[in-house]
Design an enzyme around this catalytic site. Sequence first.
Site, mmCIF file in Angstrom:
data_model
loop_
_atom_site.group_PDB
_atom_site.id
_atom_site.type_symbol
_atom_site.label_atom_id
_atom_site.label_comp_id
_atom_site.label_asym_id
_atom_site.label_seq_id
_atom_site.Cartn_x
_atom_site.Cartn_y
_atom_site.Cartn_z
ATOM 1 N N SER A 117 0.801 -1.224 0.000
ATOM 2 C CA SER A 117 0.000 0.000 0.000
ATOM 3 C C SER A 117 0.836 1.277 0.000
ATOM 4 C CB SER A 117 -0.953 -0.051 1.178
ATOM 5 O OG SER A 117 -1.882 0.978 1.078
ATOM 6 N N HIS A 118 0.659 2.080 1.030
ATOM 7 C CA HIS A 118 1.313 3.395 1.083
ATOM 8 C C HIS A 118 2.765 3.298 1.536
ATOM 9 C CE1 HIS A 118 -0.427 2.243 4.848
ATOM 10 N NE2 HIS A 118 0.466 2.973 5.450
ATOM 11 N N ASP A 281 -2.713 6.379 -3.334
ATOM 12 C CA ASP A 281 -1.515 5.782 -2.738
ATOM 13 C C ASP A 281 -0.965 4.647 -3.606
ATOM 14 O OD1 ASP A 281 -3.475 3.893 -2.226
ATOM 15 O OD2 ASP A 281 -2.612 3.302 -0.309
ATOM 16 N N ASP A 283 -1.270 1.427 -3.853
ATOM 17 C CA ASP A 283 -2.151 0.411 -4.436
ATOM 18 C C ASP A 283 -3.510 0.970 -4.846
ATOM 19 O OD1 ASP A 283 -2.823 0.795 -1.753
ATOM 20 O OD2 ASP A 283 -3.640 -1.217 -1.549
ATOM 21 N N ASP A 285 -5.966 2.578 -3.174
ATOM 22 C CA ASP A 285 -7.191 2.549 -2.369
ATOM 23 C C ASP A 285 -7.381 3.786 -1.499
ATOM 24 O OD1 ASP A 285 -5.191 1.851 -0.619
ATOM 25 O OD2 ASP A 285 -6.133 0.002 0.092
ATOM 26 N N ARG A 286 -6.344 4.617 -1.369
ATOM 27 C CA ARG A 286 -6.514 5.837 -0.569
ATOM 28 C C ARG A 286 -6.766 7.026 -1.480
ATOM 29 N NH1 ARG A 286 -2.738 5.775 4.732
ATOM 30 N NH2 ARG A 286 -3.057 3.574 5.227
ATOM 31 N N SER A 369 -7.770 7.514 7.678
ATOM 32 C CA SER A 369 -6.487 7.349 7.013
ATOM 33 C C SER A 369 -6.617 7.494 5.497
ATOM 34 C CB SER A 369 -5.915 5.977 7.360
ATOM 35 O OG SER A 369 -6.875 4.966 7.042
ATOM 36 N N LYS A 380 -11.490 -0.049 0.061
ATOM 37 C CA LYS A 380 -11.578 1.382 -0.134
ATOM 38 C C LYS A 380 -11.061 1.694 -1.534
ATOM 39 C CE LYS A 380 -7.329 2.282 2.570
ATOM 40 N NZ LYS A 380 -7.057 1.073 3.351
HETATM 41 C C1 VG1 Z 1 -3.455 1.859 8.375
HETATM 42 C C2 VG1 Z 1 -4.654 2.770 8.571
HETATM 43 C C3 VG1 Z 1 -5.932 1.992 8.357
HETATM 44 C C4 VG1 Z 1 -5.911 1.344 6.974
HETATM 45 C C5 VG1 Z 1 -4.660 0.494 6.817
HETATM 46 C C6 VG1 Z 1 -4.511 -0.067 5.435
HETATM 47 O O1 VG1 Z 1 -3.480 0.825 9.341
HETATM 48 O O2 VG1 Z 1 -4.633 3.340 9.858
HETATM 49 O O3 VG1 Z 1 -7.022 2.857 8.509
HETATM 50 O O4 VG1 Z 1 -7.041 0.535 6.799
HETATM 51 O O5 VG1 Z 1 -3.502 1.286 7.076
HETATM 52 O O6 VG1 Z 1 -4.470 0.956 4.489
HETATM 53 P P1 VG1 Z 1 -2.579 0.851 10.681
HETATM 54 O O7 VG1 Z 1 -2.832 -0.460 11.364
HETATM 55 O O8 VG1 Z 1 -1.182 1.072 10.259
HETATM 56 O O9 VG1 Z 1 -3.082 2.033 11.474
HETATM 57 V V1 VG1 Z 1 -3.623 0.722 3.044
HETATM 58 O O10 VG1 Z 1 -3.900 1.997 2.071
HETATM 59 O O11 VG1 Z 1 -2.164 0.295 3.694
HETATM 60 O O12 VG1 Z 1 -4.258 -0.748 2.390
HETATM 61 CO CO CO Z 2 -3.443 1.489 0.147
#
Ligand code: VG1
Ligand code: CO
Length: 547
Positions: A117-118, A281, A283, A285-286, A369, A380
Site C-alpha cells: 500500500s502506502h 496511494d 495500491d 485505495d486511498r 487514514s 476502499k
Molecule cells: C493503516 C490505517 C488503516 C488502513 C490500513 C490499510 O493501518 O490506519 O485505517 O485501513 O492502514 O491501508 P494501521 O494499522 O497502520 O493504522 V492501506 O492503504 O495500507 O491498504
Molecule cells: Co493502500
Amino acid sequence: MTAPLPIKTVATKPFADQRPGTSGLRKKTKVFQQPHYLANFVQSIFASLEGFEGKALVLGGDGRFFNREAIQIILKMAAAAGFGEIIVGRGGILSTPAASAVIRHEQAFGGIVLSASHNPGGPDADFGIKYNISNGGPAPEKITEAIFAHSKVIESYRTLEGPDVNIDEIGHSWLVGTKVRVIDPVAIYRDLMASLFDFDAIKKLFASGFSMKFDAMSAVTGPYAKAILEGDLGAAPGTVLNGEPLPDFGHHHPDPNLVHAKHLYDLAMSDAAPDMCAASDGDGDRNLVIGRGQFVTPSDSLAIIAANAHLAPGYRQGIAGVARSMPTSRAADRVAAKLGVGMYETPTGWKFFGNLLDAGKVTVCGEESAGAGSNHVREKDGLWAILMWLNILAARQQSVKEIVRAHWAEFGRHYYSRHDYEEVATEGANALVAGLRAKLTSLPGQSFGALKVEAADDFAYHDPIDGSMSKQQGVRVLFADGSRIVYRLSGTGTSGATLRVYIERFEPDPARHDLETQAALADLIALAEQLAGIKQHTGRDKPSVIT
Ligand code: VG1
Ligand code: CO
C-alpha cells in the site's frame, strides 16, 4: 514412457512471523525474498480455504519491486493447488479496488493482492500480500488467523516445474490443467465507475474549464486515472502527474498525506491553484482531495460524501447507512443521524466493513487514514472517492471550499488530527498502551482543565452480522464535551512500532470554523501526552507525521 508429473512438493520450515496485520502480511522486501518465505504464506492461504478446486483466483499487485517474481511463484502454486483459472492483470498489475472489482465481476473464488500500500517500495523497502474472499474484500480475521496458524506448522508446499508464464499480453495460456487468463487491469474497473457516476456532467465540468491535478505518485493508479480522467472525462492532458507506475515509486513514499503529498497541498494553497488537487496511494485505495484553498480531511470527506452521494446516479436511491472506523471523526455520524440511516463504528481496517456491506446495512464507509468507498467493491477506493467529489462538484456547481463550508455550517465542524510516532521501540509502545489500559477504570469522572473524562475503554467490536468479537482495538478517552483522544498501535508497519494518536473536538459555532487545526486541538494534544507519557515511553517529544 510416462511424462514426469510437473507438480512438485517442496519441503520447508515455518517462519514465526507470518501473522497478517491490519491489511495482509507486510514485511521488508528482503524478508519476502528469502527462499520459501512467500511460498509458505501462499500455501498457508490455500490450506485455510475450502472448495476452491476448479474455481477462479484473481491475482495482481501494485507493481512494486518483487511484484513480477511474486506473481510467477503464486501462479505456479495456485495451479498446483488446483484452481481452475487464474485471472491476472496484465504485467501483474491490479490496483486494490480493481482487484476487488474483478473478483466480483468474474465471480471468482477469491484473489491475492500484492501490495504494501502506502509503504515505500524497492529492494530495501516494503512488500506485502493479502487474500481477498469472494465478495472482493479482505479476508476476515477468522481466515487470517487460520492462515497464521497454518504458517506456524507448515512442512511443505506444492508448486509446478516449468518456465515463467507470459503475463504481458492479453489472452490465455495453460499451466497443466489451470487456465491463466491475462486481462486488461483497467477495463472492468473503468466500466464500473462509468455505471456509478454521471460522466456526462463531469465531462461538461472539465469542458467548462474546471482544472485538476491528480498525482498518481508513480504508483498503480496512473493507468486508471489516465484512462478515466484524461480519456473518458476529457480532463486536460497533464492532469495526471507521475502517471507511470515505477517499481520503487520514483523513490517516493506513495502516501497521499500532508507530508508525502505536501507539494499538492502547497499548490492548492497557491495563486496557481487548480480547482481541485487529488492523489492516491501505492495500491490505489486511498484518496486525497484538496480544493483551491481548502483541504478536506478524510473524516470530513466521508461525511460530505454521505450527505451528497444521492447526486451520483449509482446512489440516487439514497444510502442505507454509513460505517467508519472507530478513530475516524464523528462528522459522518451527524449526517447519518440527519438522514435517519444506520451508523456503524468498526475497528481499523477495511476487512470489518465487508459484512455490513454484504448485509446491505451500509452503502458508504470510510477511515480517517484517507480511505473511502462504497458497496460497489469491498475495498476502499481512491479514484472512486475522487470521482464522487467530481460528480458532487458538477451537480452542485460549487467549489470544494463552498461545499466544505456549507457542510460545516449545517452540521458543525469536527477539528481532527492524527499524530503518528513512527518506528519507535516496540517495548516502549507496548508499555505505553499497557499503562493506558491500567488507567481505564480510574479516568472517568476526572477533570483536566476544562476537559472532563466521561468514559474510557479499550474498543471492542461485536460484529452484528457474524457475531465475531474483536477486542483491544484502541484505547479511547471520551470527554463530556464530545472531544476524544484515541490511541492505538499500527498494524501495517514493518519495523518497530508506530503509535497513532487521534484527536478530535467538535465545534458547532460557525464563527469558530476558521481556526488552525493544531491550535484548535492544543489542549487535547497536551493532555494526550500527559495521559499516556508519550515522551517517557517513546523518547519522542513530537510526532513524526501529523495529518
Ligand atoms: C493503516 C490505517 C488503516 C488502513 C490500513 C490499510 O493501518 O490506519 O485505517 O485501513 O492502514 O491501508 P494501521 O494499522 O497502520 O493504522 V492501506 O492503504 O495500507 O491498504
Ligand atoms: Co493502500
